[in-house]
Design a protein around this motif. Structure first.
Motif, mmCIF file in Angstrom:
data_model
loop_
_atom_site.group_PDB
_atom_site.id
_atom_site.type_symbol
_atom_site.label_atom_id
_atom_site.label_comp_id
_atom_site.label_asym_id
_atom_site.label_seq_id
_atom_site.Cartn_x
_atom_site.Cartn_y
_atom_site.Cartn_z
ATOM 1 N N TYR A 69 0.823 -1.213 0.000
ATOM 2 C CA TYR A 69 0.000 0.000 0.000
ATOM 3 C C TYR A 69 0.857 1.263 0.000
ATOM 4 N N ASP A 70 2.090 1.109 -0.471
ATOM 5 C CA ASP A 70 2.967 2.265 -0.679
ATOM 6 C C ASP A 70 3.644 2.096 -2.034
ATOM 7 N N THR A 71 4.739 1.360 -2.084
ATOM 8 C CA THR A 71 5.397 1.096 -3.361
ATOM 9 C C THR A 71 4.837 -0.149 -4.052
ATOM 10 N N VAL A 72 3.996 -0.898 -3.359
ATOM 11 C CA VAL A 72 3.277 -2.042 -3.936
ATOM 12 C C VAL A 72 1.794 -1.827 -3.636
ATOM 13 N N VAL A 73 0.981 -1.692 -4.689
ATOM 14 C CA VAL A 73 -0.413 -1.324 -4.451
ATOM 15 C C VAL A 73 -1.358 -2.240 -5.217
ATOM 16 N N ASP A 74 -2.550 -2.370 -4.665
ATOM 17 C CA ASP A 74 -3.649 -3.085 -5.304
ATOM 18 C C ASP A 74 -4.922 -2.732 -4.554
ATOM 19 N N ARG A 75 -6.062 -2.995 -5.188
ATOM 20 C CA ARG A 75 -7.341 -2.744 -4.536
ATOM 21 C C ARG A 75 -7.779 -3.936 -3.693
ATOM 22 N N LYS A 76 -6.926 -4.865 -3.441
ATOM 23 C CA LYS A 76 -7.268 -6.079 -2.706
ATOM 24 C C LYS A 76 -6.575 -6.098 -1.345
ATOM 25 N N PRO A 77 -7.100 -6.873 -0.398
ATOM 26 C CA PRO A 77 -6.425 -7.071 0.890
ATOM 27 C C PRO A 77 -5.106 -7.819 0.699
ATOM 28 N N PRO A 78 -4.282 -7.899 1.739
ATOM 29 C CA PRO A 78 -2.899 -8.363 1.545
ATOM 30 C C PRO A 78 -2.640 -9.851 1.744
ATOM 31 N N VAL A 91 -3.617 -6.323 10.902
ATOM 32 C CA VAL A 91 -3.118 -6.142 9.538
ATOM 33 C C VAL A 91 -3.036 -4.666 9.174
ATOM 34 N N ALA A 92 -4.073 -3.908 9.516
ATOM 35 C CA ALA A 92 -4.136 -2.501 9.101
ATOM 36 C C ALA A 92 -3.171 -1.615 9.876
ATOM 37 N N VAL A 93 -2.997 -1.892 11.161
ATOM 38 C CA VAL A 93 -2.220 -0.990 12.014
ATOM 39 C C VAL A 93 -0.778 -1.455 12.175
ATOM 40 N N ILE A 94 -0.569 -2.759 12.291
ATOM 41 C CA ILE A 94 0.769 -3.267 12.595
ATOM 42 C C ILE A 94 1.507 -3.748 11.342
ATOM 43 N N LEU A 95 0.840 -4.516 10.490
ATOM 44 C CA LEU A 95 1.520 -5.142 9.359
ATOM 45 C C LEU A 95 1.537 -4.291 8.093
ATOM 46 N N THR A 96 0.661 -3.303 8.008
ATOM 47 C CA THR A 96 0.665 -2.368 6.883
ATOM 48 C C THR A 96 0.485 -0.955 7.428
ATOM 49 N N LYS A 97 0.390 0.006 6.516
ATOM 50 C CA LYS A 97 0.153 1.384 6.926
ATOM 51 C C LYS A 97 -1.355 1.636 7.003
ATOM 52 N N PRO A 98 -1.853 2.133 8.145
ATOM 53 C CA PRO A 98 -3.308 2.313 8.298
ATOM 54 C C PRO A 98 -3.936 3.160 7.200
ATOM 55 N N LYS A 99 -3.309 4.273 6.861
ATOM 56 C CA LYS A 99 -3.877 5.151 5.838
ATOM 57 C C LYS A 99 -3.907 4.463 4.484
ATOM 58 N N GLY A 100 -2.823 3.772 4.151
ATOM 59 C CA GLY A 100 -2.771 3.062 2.879
ATOM 60 C C GLY A 100 -3.761 1.916 2.829
ATOM 61 N N PHE A 101 -3.872 1.167 3.920
ATOM 62 C CA PHE A 101 -4.829 0.061 3.984
ATOM 63 C C PHE A 101 -6.246 0.567 3.801
ATOM 64 N N LEU A 102 -6.597 1.644 4.508
ATOM 65 C CA LEU A 102 -7.953 2.183 4.414
ATOM 66 C C LEU A 102 -8.265 2.631 2.995
#
Length: 516
Positions: A81-90, A240-251
């Motif tokens: 959700y920064d340098t690797v992006v998609d509209r799908k969960p991780p 996943v949203a807060v610890i393993l990825t970036k919250p803003k990017g995940f949202l």
């Protein structure tokens, strides 16, 4: 005192009276094997046989290519959700990355193998649900019928190791846990399903339905159970949203950033045609058990009353219908109606069909014969599926590899990100398809496509990437006559005119190389 032989004889006679118990009565060794130890190997064999075609080609769908490319980007230090992006969960990209780290990234056979395992797990869970409602024979039938139906769409939709396949085990598990009133586990399973693909969260609707129905029938308080479901659902997503990825990017990428992609605009005739076409294919594949279900519903409607059949209490409970409706809604979300979306409908439909057969006078033999014949037809279709597009894609990937080095970057201007993976070249941008920069989607037609419809700040990010990392050595124009072809996108047209020269053409795909 009875002898050992007499005891075995009496036990065998007792088991023979149970549903599907006759085979067990053959001897003491058969009795020890048990229901599951006999059935699970059969399910594994059926799942493997039905999905043999998945190993027959390197890539079945662009989604596989996208996931494989993402996995390589993550392995080389990319940030989700920064340098690797998609509209799908991780979850699935991470699974691809993990498999590549163990088995290498040159083949998708480990993912195809895990996809078969996912189908077996789904089948086992369906067996457990059906067995508890209609007995051993119905349980076995549910598992086998699901596996036969699992290839009952276009091979590109059923043989690929993509999101829906890996979403199904958690989705069915959520229903099974709710059925057993294990509310915390049900919430966790809904979360895992949602983190594989967003529409997997639709199973939350039947879970909540069962929760409130259980509270009403048993006269107990529902707040405690609802709290358990909510906590179980929220905790994995928060991790996943807060610890393993970036919250803003995940949202943004998982929740809020897909509004245009899932909008109502587009070619309605195309969307309706795809919806009806895939529905008809699925109906044909499952007609063996869907016809008894339809006949039963029609009889109820015509007579205006319930049928006095055996097992009526568990014939077609409301929770299965709620699950089916929620799955229909999930398939329709976004109004794309791709074939692989319909995989989500298969588990509840199988259970409804098994329930209809179990409580009626319909025999299992014709149901299984038809389902086997239908699956065989789809299996042959998959083995003989045309490979012209795959041949062209392989040619283009080979040309890209020959005209570049492992250090060079590549830009694929199109909707086939598998070119990155097949050519073993790094993408020049985080946007692996032209859809992010033009709002194009293969299921929506040509409306609202162009630079001005891109995702927010996408072109600014694209320009920064090229300025920082340098222009890609190779550009592959895979747009053909699509509404995002370079002639209609000035930034790409100017980029090609100013910096690139044509070095090859393969069908409607043109390969450009950076001018020296």
């Amino acid at each position: 005192m009875p002898t050992l032989t007499a005891t075995r004889t009496r036990l065998a006679a007792l088991v023979a009276r149970l549903p599907m118990g006759a085979p067990l009565a053959a001897g003491w060794g058969s009795i020890r094997l048990g229901y599951w130890t006999r059935l699970v190997p059969v399910l594994a064999v059926v799942a493997t046989l039905t999905h043999i075609p998945s190993f027959m080609r390197p890539v079945w769908s662009p989604d596989e290519g996208y996931l494989a490319t993402q996995a390589r980007m993550l392995a080389s230090g990319g940030v989700f959700y920064d340098t690797v992006v998609d509209r799908k969960p991780p979850l699935l990209p991470w699974l691809y990355e993990a498999c590549f780290s163990v088995f290498g990234s040159l083949s998708l056979w480990p993912l195809r193998t895990l996809a078969i395992v996912a189908h077996v797990v789904t089948a086992v869970l369906l067996v457990s649900i059906a067995r508890g409602r209609w007995g051993n024979r119905a349980g076995a039938a549910a598992g086998v019928l699901y596996l036969l139906l699992s290839i009952g769409l276009s091979p590109e939709d059923t043989q690929a190791a993509t999101f829906e396949v890996f979403m199904l085990p958690a989705m069915v598990a959520a229903f099974r846990y709710a059925e057993r009133r294990r509310w915390l586990a049900a919430g966790i399973a809904v979360a895992v399903s949602s983190l594989t693909k967003q529409t997997g969260g639709a199973v939350l609707l039947p879970v909540l339905w069962m929760l409130f129905q259980d509270a009403r029938l048993r006269g107990v308080r529902w707040r405690s159970a609802l709290l358990k479901v909510s906590f179980g659902f929220a905790l994995p997503i928060a991790v996943v949203a807060v610890i393993l990825t970036k919250p803003k990017g995940f949202l943004f990428w998982v929740v809020t950033g897909s509004g245009d992609y899932a909008s109502l605009g587009g070619n309605w005739l195309q969307m309706i045609g795809r919806a009806l076409g895939n529905s008809a294919i699925l109906l044909a594949a499952g007609l063996g058990f869907l016809f008894p279900l339809g006949h039963r519903l029609w009889t109820r409607l015509r007579t205006g009353r319930s049928l006095p059949t055996r097992g009526e209490a568990h014939g077609a409970p409301s929770d299965l219908w709620v699950w089916t409706v929620s799955s229909v809604i999930a398939v329709a979300v976004g109004f794309h109606f791709y074939g692989h979306y319909y995989l989500q409908l298969m588990p509840p439909l199988v259970l409804l069909g098994v329930g209809a057969v179990s409580v009626s006078a319909v025999r299992w033999k014709p149901v299984l014969i038809y389902s086997t014949a239908a699956a065989s037809a789809f299996w042959v279709l998959a083995m003989a599926w045309p490979g012209q597009q795959m041949s062209q894609t392989t040619q283009v990937a080979t040309a890209v590899a020959e005209r570049s080095t492992a250090k060079d970057t590549v830009l694929v201007w199109g909707m086939h990100p598998e070119l990155y993976w097949l050519s073993d070249r790094k993408p020049a941008t985080r946007y692996l398809t032209a859809g992010f920069l033009t709002n194009f989607s293969g299921g929506k037609g040509t409306q609202d496509v162009g630079e001005q419809y891109s995702m927010p700040d996408a072109w600014q990010t694209f320009d920064q990437e090229l300025a920082t990392n340098g222009l890609p050595e190779i550009v592959v124009d895979d747009s053909g006559r699509a509404p995002y072809q370079p002639l209609l996108v000035p930034k790409i047209e100017n980029l090609l005119d100013d910096h690139y020269e044509v070095v090859g053409a393969y069908g409607d795909t043109v390969v450009y190389r950076l001018k020296k």
